[in-house]
Design an enzyme around this catalytic site. Structure first.
Site, PDB file in Angstrom:
ATOM      1  N   ASP A  32       0.857  -1.178   0.000  1.00 45.69           N
ATOM      2  CA  ASP A  32       0.000   0.000   0.000  1.00 45.69           C
ATOM      3  C   ASP A  32       0.901   1.238   0.000  1.00 45.69           C
ATOM      4  O   ASP A  32       1.591   1.505   0.987  1.00 45.69           O
ATOM      5  CB  ASP A  32      -0.897  -0.018   1.242  1.00 45.69           C
ATOM      6  CG  ASP A  32      -1.950   1.089   1.231  1.00 45.69           C
ATOM      7  OD1 ASP A  32      -1.711   2.144   0.612  1.00 45.69           O
ATOM      8  OD2 ASP A  32      -3.012   0.883   1.856  1.00 45.69           O
ATOM      9  N   HIS A  33       0.871   1.988  -1.094  1.00 42.68           N
ATOM     10  CA  HIS A  33       1.798   3.112  -1.251  1.00 42.68           C
ATOM     11  C   HIS A  33       1.485   4.274  -0.304  1.00 42.68           C
ATOM     12  O   HIS A  33       2.295   5.191  -0.152  1.00 42.68           O
ATOM     13  CB  HIS A  33       1.784   3.605  -2.696  1.00 42.68           C
ATOM     14  CG  HIS A  33       3.153   3.919  -3.237  1.00 42.68           C
ATOM     15  ND1 HIS A  33       4.102   4.607  -2.508  1.00 42.68           N
ATOM     16  CD2 HIS A  33       3.736   3.634  -4.418  1.00 42.68           C
ATOM     17  CE1 HIS A  33       5.199   4.744  -3.226  1.00 42.68           C
ATOM     18  NE2 HIS A  33       5.009   4.151  -4.384  1.00 42.68           N
ATOM     19  N   ARG A  34       0.339   4.236   0.356  1.00 41.50           N
ATOM     20  CA  ARG A  34       0.042   5.267   1.353  1.00 41.50           C
ATOM     21  C   ARG A  34       0.899   5.074   2.601  1.00 41.50           C
ATOM     22  O   ARG A  34       1.084   6.015   3.393  1.00 41.50           O
ATOM     23  CB  ARG A  34      -1.440   5.226   1.734  1.00 41.50           C
ATOM     24  CG  ARG A  34      -2.386   5.585   0.599  1.00 41.50           C
ATOM     25  CD  ARG A  34      -3.838   5.352   0.998  1.00 41.50           C
ATOM     26  NE  ARG A  34      -4.089   3.944   1.282  1.00 41.50           N
ATOM     27  CZ  ARG A  34      -5.250   3.469   1.741  1.00 41.50           C
ATOM     28  NH1 ARG A  34      -6.257   4.310   1.981  1.00 41.50           N
ATOM     29  NH2 ARG A  34      -5.395   2.178   1.959  1.00 41.50           N
ATOM     30  N   VAL A  35       1.416   3.853   2.781  1.00 40.36           N
ATOM     31  CA  VAL A  35       2.186   3.522   3.979  1.00 40.36           C
ATOM     32  C   VAL A  35       3.630   3.159   3.648  1.00 40.36           C
ATOM     33  O   VAL A  35       4.562   3.541   4.359  1.00 40.36           O
ATOM     34  CB  VAL A  35       1.517   2.344   4.736  1.00 40.36           C
ATOM     35  CG1 VAL A  35       2.317   1.976   5.980  1.00 40.36           C
ATOM     36  CG2 VAL A  35       0.080   2.685   5.098  1.00 40.36           C
TER      37      VAL A  35
END
Length: 201
Positions: free
Chosen positions: A174-177
């Site tokens: 997950d690129h948000r994390v």
């Protein structure tokens, strides 16, 4: 998704040796316990992979425990039993628990509590086929490791080509994390652990 591969020639020789001497019917000797153990080691040093976003998607929850889910193929689709506190268990303990949980899944006797609390998932399609794939992150987890089928390949070692068993794998995140640099560090560390497995046995 970050793709990588590693040399598991020595590790597979160990697996074959353990399979030969194994007398416990409750233990199926495979490479998956080694994958679980390696992931547990990495999650300790890279805690961002052992996290989840809360319901609002605004807060990151860092886990103080390491529970690893393993996707099991069934006639009704994939089911993911979870091995709790995977980092604290030996290879043999992981193998026994994985054999037991996989058996329960296939007999449709798995309990809901045995599929809860996962921090990270491993999806192994090596036994089915394919050269590589993009595993889909299992929310609220932030990453998943996909294992593909190992193949014998020529590798240039000690000034000559030698036949080595190479394992392809892929990490979706997950690129948000997770950012790309950390993903590369994860796959590199995973490959190093499997190629030089003294740390995980």
């Amino acid at each position: 998704t970050q793709f990588d591969k590693c040399d598991i020639t020595k590790l597979d020789k160990l697996r074959l040796h353990l399979k030969k001497i194994n007398k416990d019917e409750l233990v199926k000797v495979s490479l998956i316990p080694f994958f679980i153990k390696a992931v547990g080691i990495i999650l300790k040093v890279m805690p961002q992979f052992n996290s989840s976003l809360d319901g609002s998607n605004n807060n990151l929850v860092l886990k103080k425990y390491i529970n690893v889910g393993v996707a099991v193929d069934t006639p009704n689709g994939l089911v993911v039993p979870v091995i709790k506190n995977a980092d604290r268990k030996s290879i043999k303990e992981l193998a026994r628990e994985l054999t037991t949980l996989s058996g329960k899944v296939r007999k449709k006797k798995i309990l809901p509590t045995e599929m809860e609390g996962g921090c990270f998932t491993i999806s192994n399609l090596g036994g089915i086929g394919g050269t590589n794939f993009t595993p889909i992150v299992n929310p609220p987890e932030v990453a998943i490791l996909g294992i593909s089928r190992s193949t014998l390949e020529p590798v240039f070692l000690e000034r000559k080509f030698r036949k080595r068993l190479i394992l392809p794998f892929a990490l979706s995140y997950d690129h948000r994390v997770i950012d790309g640099a950390d993903a590369v560090k994860f796959t590199t560390h995973f490959g190093q652990l499997l190629s030089n497995f003294a740390e995980i046995t």
